[in-house]
Write an enzyme that holds these catalytic residues in place. Sequence first.
Site, short mmCIF file in Angstrom:
data_model
loop_
_atom_site.label_atom_id
_atom_site.label_comp_id
_atom_site.label_asym_id
_atom_site.label_seq_id
_atom_site.Cartn_x
_atom_site.Cartn_y
_atom_site.Cartn_z
CB CYS A 88 64.24 68.74 98.39
SG CYS A 88 62.87 67.95 97.53
CG HIS A 130 66.91 64.33 95.74
ND1 HIS A 130 67.10 64.96 96.95
CD2 HIS A 130 65.78 64.86 95.23
CE1 HIS A 130 66.14 65.85 97.14
NE2 HIS A 130 65.32 65.80 96.10
CD GLU A 131 64.88 64.69 91.49
OE1 GLU A 131 63.64 64.61 91.50
OE2 GLU A 131 65.49 65.62 92.07
CG HIS A 134 61.24 63.20 95.11
ND1 HIS A 134 60.51 63.73 96.14
CD2 HIS A 134 62.26 64.08 94.90
CE1 HIS A 134 61.04 64.87 96.54
NE2 HIS A 134 62.11 65.10 95.81
#
Length: 164
Positions: A88, A130-131, A134
């Site tokens: 990341c 993953h995004e 966030h």
Amino acid sequence: MANRTIRTFGDPVLRTVCEPVTQFGESTVALAQDLLDTAAPEGRAAVAAPQIGVAVRAFGYDLHGRRGVVFNPEVVTRGERRDIDEGCLSVPGLFFPTPRYEFATVHGVDEHGQPIEVSGDGVFAQMLQHETDHLNGVVYVQTLPSERRKEAMRQIRQSDWFMK
């Protein structure tokens, strides 16, 4: 536009559950360009808005010849979860095997508020998950199994970039 500075683990914005975007216009077009510019340099795949200090539900990606921005993404996953090495931009230089689904789709809108859908498998699916994490205030190291998470946190605390 701009390649914006990446916030690192420990910055409170990375733990913020982001607000949906409800108004589209010049500001979303500018944010979209900043996300794309920030995701574009070699060695990067994507960047979420909170990573550049903006607590809204948006991310930009530039991976495997595919480039775009998604606002207000909702992720749908399929297949089996398997460990895949993950890193990341907000946890620079550290990589850990992370459980991710093999296939993912996000439904959202573009910078003009028009509906879009983005799907992929393998590394692309990993990026979508993953995004989206966030935007929910989750950095990937928080998703690791217990022993791996402890090791990740130890390495983060020892890093020269960690906010001490």
